[in-house]
Enzyme design. Sequence first.
Site, PDB file in Angstrom:
ATOM      1  N   ASP A 147      -3.484   3.450  14.570  1.00  0.00           N
ATOM      2  CA  ASP A 147      -2.642   3.921  13.470  1.00  0.00           C
ATOM      3  C   ASP A 147      -3.181   5.260  12.997  1.00  0.00           C
ATOM      4  O   ASP A 147      -4.069   5.833  13.629  1.00  0.00           O
ATOM      5  CB  ASP A 147      -2.538   2.867  12.353  1.00  0.00           C
ATOM      6  N   ARG A 174       0.847  -1.194   0.000  1.00  0.00           N
ATOM      7  CA  ARG A 174       0.000   0.000   0.000  1.00  0.00           C
ATOM      8  C   ARG A 174       0.885   1.249   0.000  1.00  0.00           C
ATOM      9  O   ARG A 174       1.509   1.579   1.018  1.00  0.00           O
ATOM     10  CB  ARG A 174      -0.922   0.010   1.228  1.00  0.00           C
TER      11      ARG A 174
END
Length: 556
Positions: free
Chosen positions: A469, A183
């Site tokens: 996160d 990603r």
Amino acid sequence: MKGVRSYGFPAQDERKIAEGYDVPEGVYIRGRYDQEFAKILIKDALQFVADLQREFRNRIKYAMECRREAKRRYNEGALPGFDPATRYIREGDWTCAPPPSAVADQRVEITGPVERKMIINALNSGAKVLMADFEDALSPSWENLMRGYVNLKDAVDGTITFHDKARNRVYKLNDQTTKLFVRPRGWQLPEAHIFIDGEPATGCLVDFGLYFYHNYATFRRNQGAGFGPFFYLPKMEHSREAKIWNYIFERAEKMAGIERGSIRATVLTETLPAVFQMNEILYELRDHSVGLNCGRWDYIFSYVKTFEAHPDRLLPDRVLVGMTQHFMRSYSDLLIWTCHRRGVHAMCGMAAQIPIRDDPEANEAALELVRMDKLREVRAGHDGTWAAHPGLIQACMEVFTNNMGNAPNQIQSMKREDAANITEEDLLQRPRGVRTLEGLRLNTRVGIQYVAAWLTGSGSVPLYNLMEDAATAEIIELDGDGLGVKVTPELFGRVVEEEMARIEREVGKEKFKKGMYKEACKIFTRQCRARTLDDFLTLDAYNNIVVHFPRGNSRL
Ligand SMILES: CC(=O)SCCNC(=O)CCNC(=O)[C@H](O)C(C)(C)COP(=O)(O)OP(=O)(O)OC[C@H]1O[C@@H](n2cnc3c(N)ncnc32)[C@H](O)[C@@H]1OP(=O)(O)O
Ligand SMILES: O=CC(=O)O
Ligand SMILES: [Mg+2]
């Protein structure tokens, strides 16, 4: 890009000597020289990145301007919705290219930052896929990024090892490993250590370009059975952004001399505007798509951000904004129907629970929450899910396997025609629930501790037994009103002060002093008090992790 300044660069030859990197014309590396990094930053790879930057920068700038324009409209009271101009795509009878056999089975995907030991652990974890992350889970410092590219190259080559000296333990790959997806960062993040024609490069083009250049051939041979590399694409808001990715993939395939449609990607549907564009996004990427994923944490954040000027749509405490809220369930159901109709995977997102080592009872309760979340997902028709930690793989795998039988996915068996009638009202329905002062306090504690970790190089951290996160933390800063009492600047100031004191007690004086808590608190409070929200929590913090060599002004 916002706030780009012009820099007085030394001449090309001087740069080469000063920094050690042999760079193409117009490219300037401002990150630390390292022999290992230089193997990644070879001239041809940088030329590929520069070509991508030059070819696509104007389209990217235009797409970002369109985002801002849409945001201006939402701030004036407009609501996002389906675009009448692309009804023909939504109603048309078309499918995406069939998924390659290498990734037909994606029932459990482990995610994690591109850190060396974690990559090895994840590839050995027994999951079907590893989503190696330059995005939500990574603090994009020069060191983290460059090591990430080195680690991924070694992983694709199959030579990656890691020696944990403290524990005298050597990590290496098992014979059987998971399939690798990467990603890259979202469009919005610049890469301040690589300048191209006097401007910082676009972060995702650097991530994509360097990873692709160094790995496509080995990947296709060893991992992709003739396909690949595979990607996850984050934070898109409109199909015009997917179109740019499609052009980039075609450009990369041409450079590599490989068949069109070799590269495959799953797009995260993790912004509110994108939920109205799922068909259009798949359509743009129809030769390169392997599906969509419910990036549920950023999606919640995007709901908040889209409606920042709509006080009647303030979210309740974030523990209450689960997948069973009507707007969240509608989003996931519509995603499943859309993906299966177009012949690709409908992936679901991340439960934030992680194993709790020192408390078996609490650990079992956390695992049970994960199992319930996965059961709901597989029964709804999802083809696979995310796990944040190797300790969750078995539980997730069992739930999916027990409910999907021997089939690798449910694309053909779970069409979810009932979701065809989901409306704009369903997708925007106001979430129910209360906002409490305790919720504000917890958000403040988690937000400050996450930013402090991010500033010191950790993009994903365990906090209060949950994975945090950039996506989970973004939700936090925004949710501070409507508690029955008005949250005035004074009350907020008091909460911050008291929660800072609590953080100091919890982490201990020594760690508190050495850490970046005060800087994090400044960033966090500035963003909470700002009249308009930053596009992303980490954009402001990014300037704090830019370290230029030779040293100079590092602010973008
Ligand atoms: C919203 C989203 O975008 S979700 C996707 C992005 N977020 C993520 O990917 C988060 C991924 N998870 C993580 O980063 C980690 O699990 C954390 C930070 C939450 C917790 O990590 P730790 O504190 O190291 O957990 P813990 O101490 O329990 O780890 C035990 C072992 O599992 C390993 N491990 C933990 N998580 C992972 C992971 N995701 N991938 C690979 N290995 C992992 C650790 O490296 C450690 O290995 P070791 O025993 O060989 O030393
Ligand atoms: O990227 C995933 C999310 O939930 O955000
Ligand atoms: Mg996300």
